[in-house]
Scaffold this active site. Sequence first.
Site, PDB file in Angstrom:
ATOM      1  N   LYS A  13      37.724  36.121  48.430  1.00 44.09           N
ATOM      2  CA  LYS A  13      37.790  35.391  47.149  1.00 44.09           C
ATOM      3  C   LYS A  13      38.467  36.238  46.061  1.00 44.09           C
ATOM      4  CE  LYS A  13      33.285  34.896  46.925  1.00 44.09           C
ATOM      5  NZ  LYS A  13      32.913  35.609  48.156  1.00 44.09           N
ATOM      6  N   ARG A  88      26.559  30.107  43.137  1.00 42.69           N
ATOM      7  CA  ARG A  88      26.011  30.591  44.398  1.00 42.69           C
ATOM      8  C   ARG A  88      24.700  29.907  44.767  1.00 42.69           C
ATOM      9  NH1 ARG A  88      28.780  36.054  43.883  1.00 42.69           N
ATOM     10  NH2 ARG A  88      28.538  37.103  45.874  1.00 42.69           N
ATOM     11  N   ARG A 170      23.208  40.369  52.242  1.00 37.99           N
ATOM     12  CA  ARG A 170      24.077  39.449  51.495  1.00 37.99           C
ATOM     13  C   ARG A 170      24.526  38.288  52.372  1.00 37.99           C
ATOM     14  NH1 ARG A 170      28.299  43.498  49.952  1.00 37.99           N
ATOM     15  NH2 ARG A 170      29.435  41.872  48.861  1.00 37.99           N
TER      16      ARG A 170
HETATM   17  P1  ADP Z   1      35.132  38.660  48.393  1.00 38.96           P
HETATM   18  O1  ADP Z   1      35.641  38.692  46.962  1.00 38.96           O
HETATM   19  O2  ADP Z   1      35.136  37.262  48.961  1.00 38.96           O
HETATM   20  O3  ADP Z   1      33.810  39.342  48.577  1.00 38.96           O
HETATM   21  P2  ADP Z   1      37.353  40.501  48.899  1.00 38.96           P
HETATM   22  O4  ADP Z   1      38.531  39.743  48.370  1.00 38.96           O
HETATM   23  O5  ADP Z   1      36.841  41.617  48.090  1.00 38.96           O
HETATM   24  O6  ADP Z   1      36.159  39.458  49.282  1.00 38.96           O
HETATM   25  O7  ADP Z   1      37.739  41.012  50.368  1.00 38.96           O
HETATM   26  C1  ADP Z   1      36.838  41.828  51.112  1.00 38.96           C
HETATM   27  C2  ADP Z   1      37.619  42.923  51.824  1.00 38.96           C
HETATM   28  O8  ADP Z   1      38.441  42.339  52.825  1.00 38.96           O
HETATM   29  C3  ADP Z   1      38.550  43.725  50.911  1.00 38.96           C
HETATM   30  O9  ADP Z   1      38.547  45.073  51.352  1.00 38.96           O
HETATM   31  C4  ADP Z   1      39.925  43.070  51.134  1.00 38.96           C
HETATM   32  O10 ADP Z   1      40.994  44.011  50.969  1.00 38.96           O
HETATM   33  C5  ADP Z   1      39.823  42.613  52.577  1.00 38.96           C
HETATM   34  N1  ADP Z   1      40.516  41.329  52.820  1.00 38.96           N
HETATM   35  C6  ADP Z   1      40.607  40.268  51.982  1.00 38.96           C
HETATM   36  N2  ADP Z   1      41.295  39.269  52.559  1.00 38.96           N
HETATM   37  C7  ADP Z   1      41.636  39.702  53.806  1.00 38.96           C
HETATM   38  C8  ADP Z   1      42.373  39.122  54.904  1.00 38.96           C
HETATM   39  N3  ADP Z   1      42.870  37.870  54.821  1.00 38.96           N
HETATM   40  N4  ADP Z   1      42.504  39.875  56.012  1.00 38.96           N
HETATM   41  C9  ADP Z   1      41.989  41.122  56.101  1.00 38.96           C
HETATM   42  N5  ADP Z   1      41.298  41.735  55.102  1.00 38.96           N
HETATM   43  C10 ADP Z   1      41.129  41.027  53.965  1.00 38.96           C
HETATM   44  P1  AMP Z   2      30.356  39.814  44.349  1.00 37.78           P
HETATM   45  O1  AMP Z   2      31.177  40.813  43.589  1.00 37.78           O
HETATM   46  O2  AMP Z   2      30.780  38.388  44.106  1.00 37.78           O
HETATM   47  O3  AMP Z   2      30.250  40.158  45.812  1.00 37.78           O
HETATM   48  O4  AMP Z   2      28.883  39.914  43.745  1.00 37.78           O
HETATM   49  C1  AMP Z   2      28.150  41.111  43.832  1.00 37.78           C
HETATM   50  C2  AMP Z   2      26.690  40.862  43.502  1.00 37.78           C
HETATM   51  O5  AMP Z   2      26.572  40.400  42.135  1.00 37.78           O
HETATM   52  C3  AMP Z   2      25.975  39.796  44.329  1.00 37.78           C
HETATM   53  O6  AMP Z   2      25.510  40.292  45.577  1.00 37.78           O
HETATM   54  C4  AMP Z   2      24.827  39.423  43.390  1.00 37.78           C
HETATM   55  O7  AMP Z   2      23.812  40.395  43.377  1.00 37.78           O
HETATM   56  C5  AMP Z   2      25.513  39.452  42.021  1.00 37.78           C
HETATM   57  N1  AMP Z   2      26.126  38.146  41.698  1.00 37.78           N
HETATM   58  C6  AMP Z   2      27.443  37.867  41.496  1.00 37.78           C
HETATM   59  N2  AMP Z   2      27.626  36.568  41.230  1.00 37.78           N
HETATM   60  C7  AMP Z   2      26.393  36.003  41.258  1.00 37.78           C
HETATM   61  C8  AMP Z   2      25.909  34.666  41.097  1.00 37.78           C
HETATM   62  N3  AMP Z   2      26.746  33.643  40.836  1.00 37.78           N
HETATM   63  N4  AMP Z   2      24.578  34.455  41.197  1.00 37.78           N
HETATM   64  C9  AMP Z   2      23.728  35.465  41.440  1.00 37.78           C
HETATM   65  N5  AMP Z   2      24.105  36.727  41.634  1.00 37.78           N
HETATM   66  C10 AMP Z   2      25.435  37.005  41.549  1.00 37.78           C
END
Ligand code: ADP
Ligand code: AMP
Length: 216
Positions: A13, A88, A170
């Site tokens: 995301k 969420r 998570r």
């Molecule tokens: P989210 O915001 O949904 O938690 P991230 O965008 O931070 O996920 O992505 C999680 C990890 O996976 C990061 O280290 C990112 O660089 C990597 N990543 C994101 N998209 C891809 C993809 N399509 N293929 C491989 N790795 C990815």
């Molecule tokens: P993220 O960066 O989206 O992976 O979020 C990291 C952490 O922030 C989550 O594991 C939650 O503890 C908190 N968090 C982020 N967004 C929310 C949400 N919409 N509702 C509740 N907790 C959140």
Amino acid sequence: MNIVLFGPPGSGKGTQAKLLAEKYGVPHISTGDILRGNLNNETKLGLEAKTYMDKGELVPDDVLIGLIKDRLSDSDCASGFLLDGYPRTLPQAEALSKILSELGKNLDVVLNIDVPDEKLLKRLAGRRMCVCGASYHILFNKPKQEGICDLCGSKLYQRDDDKEEAIMNRLVVYQNQTRPLIDHYTQAGVMLTINGAADIEVVFNGICRMLDDLRK
Ligand code: ADP
Ligand code: AMP
């Protein structure tokens, strides 16, 4: 367009939101980033959120709803926004509808980035962050110089909640509290699903095609 990027932790995301925000010129609103910013600045909100975040639990709904209400009222959201990590829970989704209708806005699309569990674990465990907000992966999205941010030259770090125990929690929290929103938004007729298992650029191009089709 008013867009929610939806999906489990590690689905991409944040990665996609950054690329989309740059391409379409709309603000990327990540509740995780906002909470981590508060944590770094040791605000009351940040300190309250920390206990939940470190364990991989969700921060209470009332905190998130207040935060998102303020943020969506900002003037930079007038011509669209990309929400990443919110909603969420069902109460958060219901609050979002209410906030948007009070602001005279609609939700155009909820984009569900679909990635199998085994890939999520690898992505989260290999994620590395920079204080400037940039995010990398040790295998799939490497910085030019190992451990150093391409954008600002700072040392990269691993999020506390990207350690294995918190990751597992998570993923369970996602299944129990967040995944049910897929039905909610499918019934509302705004849900589109994209295969998020492919490379970053392939997923990005797929999302752009979907959004461009919606805008026609
Ligand atoms: P989210 O915001 O949904 O938690 P991230 O965008 O931070 O996920 O992505 C999680 C990890 O996976 C990061 O280290 C990112 O660089 C990597 N990543 C994101 N998209 C891809 C993809 N399509 N293929 C491989 N790795 C990815
Ligand atoms: P993220 O960066 O989206 O992976 O979020 C990291 C952490 O922030 C989550 O594991 C939650 O503890 C908190 N968090 C982020 N967004 C929310 C949400 N919409 N509702 C509740 N907790 C959140």
